[in-house]
Design a protein around this motif. Sequence first.
Motif, PDB file in Angstrom:
ATOM      1  N   ILE A 188     -10.537  -5.574   8.802  1.00  0.00           N
ATOM      2  CA  ILE A 188     -11.678  -5.157   9.443  1.00  0.00           C
ATOM      3  C   ILE A 188     -11.990  -4.462  10.147  1.00  0.00           C
ATOM      4  O   ILE A 188     -11.920  -3.062   9.974  1.00  0.00           O
ATOM      5  CB  ILE A 188     -12.814  -5.501   9.063  1.00  0.00           C
ATOM      6  CG1 ILE A 188     -13.866  -6.872   8.015  1.00  0.00           C
ATOM      7  CG2 ILE A 188     -14.063  -5.103   9.673  1.00  0.00           C
ATOM      8  CD1 ILE A 188     -14.523  -7.696   8.753  1.00  0.00           C
ATOM      9  N   TYR A 189     -10.684  -4.653  11.266  1.00  0.00           N
ATOM     10  CA  TYR A 189     -11.336  -3.686  12.098  1.00  0.00           C
ATOM     11  C   TYR A 189      -9.946  -3.757  12.235  1.00  0.00           C
ATOM     12  O   TYR A 189      -9.333  -2.048  12.881  1.00  0.00           O
ATOM     13  CB  TYR A 189     -11.084  -4.590  13.792  1.00  0.00           C
ATOM     14  CG  TYR A 189     -12.287  -4.794  13.393  1.00  0.00           C
ATOM     15  CD1 TYR A 189     -13.711  -4.150  13.321  1.00  0.00           C
ATOM     16  CD2 TYR A 189     -12.669  -6.546  13.142  1.00  0.00           C
ATOM     17  CE1 TYR A 189     -15.141  -4.570  13.611  1.00  0.00           C
ATOM     18  CE2 TYR A 189     -14.000  -6.883  13.727  1.00  0.00           C
ATOM     19  CZ  TYR A 189     -15.113  -6.257  13.540  1.00  0.00           C
ATOM     20  OH  TYR A 189     -16.822  -6.900  13.414  1.00  0.00           O
ATOM     21  N   PHE A 201      -6.886  -3.037   9.877  1.00  0.00           N
ATOM     22  CA  PHE A 201      -6.074  -1.609   8.553  1.00  0.00           C
ATOM     23  C   PHE A 201      -6.517  -0.442   8.430  1.00  0.00           C
ATOM     24  O   PHE A 201      -5.835   0.171   8.612  1.00  0.00           O
ATOM     25  CB  PHE A 201      -6.681  -2.717   7.308  1.00  0.00           C
ATOM     26  CG  PHE A 201      -5.692  -4.169   7.347  1.00  0.00           C
ATOM     27  CD1 PHE A 201      -4.604  -4.302   7.981  1.00  0.00           C
ATOM     28  CD2 PHE A 201      -5.794  -4.747   6.285  1.00  0.00           C
ATOM     29  CE1 PHE A 201      -3.589  -5.417   7.755  1.00  0.00           C
ATOM     30  CE2 PHE A 201      -5.526  -5.774   5.921  1.00  0.00           C
ATOM     31  CZ  PHE A 201      -3.890  -5.756   6.435  1.00  0.00           C
ATOM     32  N   PRO A 202      -7.774  -0.851   9.481  1.00  0.00           N
ATOM     33  CA  PRO A 202      -8.564   1.398   8.698  1.00  0.00           C
ATOM     34  C   PRO A 202      -7.045   1.745   9.663  1.00  0.00           C
ATOM     35  O   PRO A 202      -7.099   2.774  10.011  1.00  0.00           O
ATOM     36  CB  PRO A 202      -9.725   1.317   9.613  1.00  0.00           C
ATOM     37  CG  PRO A 202     -10.382   0.262   8.508  1.00  0.00           C
ATOM     38  CD  PRO A 202      -9.248  -1.302   9.593  1.00  0.00           C
ATOM     39  N   TYR A 203      -7.431   1.716  11.213  1.00  0.00           N
ATOM     40  CA  TYR A 203      -6.122   2.126  12.640  1.00  0.00           C
ATOM     41  C   TYR A 203      -4.805   2.712  11.736  1.00  0.00           C
ATOM     42  O   TYR A 203      -4.104   3.453  12.131  1.00  0.00           O
ATOM     43  CB  TYR A 203      -6.458   1.056  13.522  1.00  0.00           C
ATOM     44  CG  TYR A 203      -7.777   1.952  14.100  1.00  0.00           C
ATOM     45  CD1 TYR A 203      -8.157   2.609  15.039  1.00  0.00           C
ATOM     46  CD2 TYR A 203      -8.787   0.803  14.342  1.00  0.00           C
ATOM     47  CE1 TYR A 203      -9.011   3.005  15.410  1.00  0.00           C
ATOM     48  CE2 TYR A 203      -9.673   0.537  15.013  1.00  0.00           C
ATOM     49  CZ  TYR A 203     -10.390   1.942  15.691  1.00  0.00           C
ATOM     50  OH  TYR A 203     -11.211   1.793  15.675  1.00  0.00           O
ATOM     51  N   ASP A 237      -4.186   3.729   8.221  1.00  0.00           N
ATOM     52  CA  ASP A 237      -4.421   4.045   7.315  1.00  0.00           C
ATOM     53  C   ASP A 237      -3.897   2.848   6.160  1.00  0.00           C
ATOM     54  O   ASP A 237      -3.907   3.654   5.078  1.00  0.00           O
ATOM     55  CB  ASP A 237      -2.889   4.996   7.131  1.00  0.00           C
ATOM     56  CG  ASP A 237      -3.592   6.053   6.233  1.00  0.00           C
ATOM     57  OD1 ASP A 237      -4.688   6.590   6.015  1.00  0.00           O
ATOM     58  OD2 ASP A 237      -3.013   6.588   5.796  1.00  0.00           O
ATOM     59  N   LEU A 238      -4.994   2.557   5.553  1.00  0.00           N
ATOM     60  CA  LEU A 238      -5.002   1.302   5.087  1.00  0.00           C
ATOM     61  C   LEU A 238      -6.024   0.683   4.405  1.00  0.00           C
ATOM     62  O   LEU A 238      -7.483   1.490   5.660  1.00  0.00           O
ATOM     63  CB  LEU A 238      -4.679  -0.027   5.084  1.00  0.00           C
ATOM     64  CG  LEU A 238      -3.327  -0.240   5.401  1.00  0.00           C
ATOM     65  CD1 LEU A 238      -2.660  -2.177   6.095  1.00  0.00           C
ATOM     66  CD2 LEU A 238      -2.506   0.046   4.200  1.00  0.00           C
ATOM     67  N   PRO A 239      -6.434   0.860   3.711  1.00  0.00           N
ATOM     68  CA  PRO A 239      -8.902   0.320   3.389  1.00  0.00           C
ATOM     69  C   PRO A 239      -8.557  -0.847   4.087  1.00  0.00           C
ATOM     70  O   PRO A 239      -8.739  -1.140   4.305  1.00  0.00           O
ATOM     71  CB  PRO A 239      -8.788   0.192   1.380  1.00  0.00           C
ATOM     72  CG  PRO A 239      -7.268   0.342   1.069  1.00  0.00           C
ATOM     73  CD  PRO A 239      -6.675   0.938   2.432  1.00  0.00           C
ATOM     74  N   ALA A 240     -10.170  -1.005   4.801  1.00  0.00           N
ATOM     75  CA  ALA A 240     -10.918  -1.331   5.582  1.00  0.00           C
ATOM     76  C   ALA A 240     -11.093  -2.604   4.202  1.00  0.00           C
ATOM     77  O   ALA A 240     -11.636  -2.968   3.342  1.00  0.00           O
ATOM     78  CB  ALA A 240     -12.297  -1.133   5.833  1.00  0.00           C
ATOM     79  N   ASP A 282       0.750  -0.838  -0.118  1.00  0.00           N
ATOM     80  CA  ASP A 282      -0.030  -0.108  -0.121  1.00  0.00           C
ATOM     81  C   ASP A 282       1.082   1.501  -0.027  1.00  0.00           C
ATOM     82  O   ASP A 282       1.047   2.179  -0.978  1.00  0.00           O
ATOM     83  CB  ASP A 282      -0.924   0.038   1.325  1.00  0.00           C
ATOM     84  CG  ASP A 282      -1.988   0.603   0.535  1.00  0.00           C
ATOM     85  OD1 ASP A 282      -3.114   0.629   0.732  1.00  0.00           O
ATOM     86  OD2 ASP A 282      -1.937   1.833   1.597  1.00  0.00           O
ATOM     87  N   ASN A 310      -7.930  -2.785  -4.205  1.00  0.00           N
ATOM     88  CA  ASN A 310      -6.994  -2.502  -3.716  1.00  0.00           C
ATOM     89  C   ASN A 310      -6.337  -3.554  -3.053  1.00  0.00           C
ATOM     90  O   ASN A 310      -5.958  -4.550  -2.990  1.00  0.00           O
ATOM     91  CB  ASN A 310      -7.188  -1.438  -2.233  1.00  0.00           C
ATOM     92  CG  ASN A 310      -8.203  -1.955  -1.104  1.00  0.00           C
ATOM     93  OD1 ASN A 310      -8.084  -2.800  -1.189  1.00  0.00           O
ATOM     94  ND2 ASN A 310      -9.531  -1.066  -1.553  1.00  0.00           N
ATOM     95  N   ASP A 323     -13.729  -5.148   2.734  1.00  0.00           N
ATOM     96  CA  ASP A 323     -15.532  -4.682   2.587  1.00  0.00           C
ATOM     97  C   ASP A 323     -15.992  -6.604   2.369  1.00  0.00           C
ATOM     98  O   ASP A 323     -16.111  -7.246   1.244  1.00  0.00           O
ATOM     99  CB  ASP A 323     -15.868  -4.259   1.938  1.00  0.00           C
ATOM    100  CG  ASP A 323     -17.598  -4.134   1.733  1.00  0.00           C
ATOM    101  OD1 ASP A 323     -17.627  -4.128   2.843  1.00  0.00           O
ATOM    102  OD2 ASP A 323     -17.705  -3.509   0.630  1.00  0.00           O
TER     103      ASP A 323
END
Length: 422
Positions: free
Chosen positions: A289-290, A292-294, A296-299, A43, A218, A301
């Motif tokens: 899901i939980y 990666f968003p922290y 700075d990566l796409p969640a 990423d 992504n 889905d």
Amino acid sequence: MLLYKLWRSFIKEILLLKRDIGGIVIIFVMPLLLIVTITLIQDSTFKNLEGSKIPIIFIDNDKSEVSKNIKGELENSKTFQLLTNFNEKSAQEAVFSGDYQMAIVIPENLTKDLNSNIESKVQTIVSSFGLENDSAKVTKVAPKAKEIHLYFDPATNAGFKNSVMNSVNKMVFEIENKKIYKAFQDQLGTTENLDENKNLISFKEITPKKGEMDVMPNSVQHNVPAWTLFAIFFIVVPLSINLVKEKSQGTSVRARISPTPYFVHILGKTCTYLIICIIQFLLMVAVGIYLFPYMDLPAFDVSGKMFQLIVVTLFAGLAAIGFGVLLGTIADTQEQSAPFGATSVVVLAAIGGIWVPVFLMPEFMQTIAKFSPMNWGLNAYYDIILRNSGIGGIAKELIFLFLFYLATVFISIFYEKKQNAV
């Protein structure tokens, strides 16, 4: 009675795993570290190419229309940061020493010579039809063709080189076309006001949509299923080691002389490791899901796709278990099963498209990839995640994975009977 024996076989496998802490770490912790590390690396590379600019050296010895157009196109691409405080010699040294990826050197009098060249050729063509004006009867000698020098760092990827060279060629080609068209207008005395910058043919990318939003693949959508498969197949190592231990400790002998059929022991291992595969999958999805968003990566889905993904995981787990049983049955020592199991999983991952996309492989390797169970599993995951396929759309891959499990288990049972035949 058969179910009770299957249950006892399942409990025996759980107890074996509890004694092997290293195997538990390999099964659960290592894949999580891999998915986080690889996704972050990929990423970051993707964001570097999309979000920030690559510094390149741009030397303008022409300082006229053509060079300004090329410079403007490079700046508008939002890919490059142009550095102009170099001469050709210092630029060559900086690029060849690895300080910069590339340098573009525009030669002197490029615009002037290009105009003269085009004018000369247009005059020749127009005069052949007897359409030249009086002012165009003097034929000029066309100057020698000009060269734009491109210097690349020797370590630069060949794909990057080709991409830049194609972009520069496209820019020069468009500039030449516009000038040729303008020259014909001047020679023929036409005054038609056409939009020179408008292409007659253009490209429009059409992507799948979710509501009003484009669905764009992504790094997470590749890495979660890819490394889930890698984790699932890595159970080959502890599974084969446990089978070898059973042979060396005499457990397999007691199993053969017991009234319980040998296939029940295989089913016990299958149920145990299928549960492990599901846990691995759920851990990977939870990270996607939980966590990666922290970072700075796409969640990741999985809305509306969880059932299909679990089905693929079950069938991929069956294929991995069958391979582990086969390897553990054939191997005589842990020194044989452990390194061969780890190496074979890495090879299957490489062939199956986990490391490098299959379409980038040579044609021969693309053919081989079709026989990799990891490739079947990865294609099934892709069909669900990226192509919104249902169970019917991945039926072929599921059948291949199940047949692989049956084939490896039958070979294992046949080999076991032959080795222990009195």
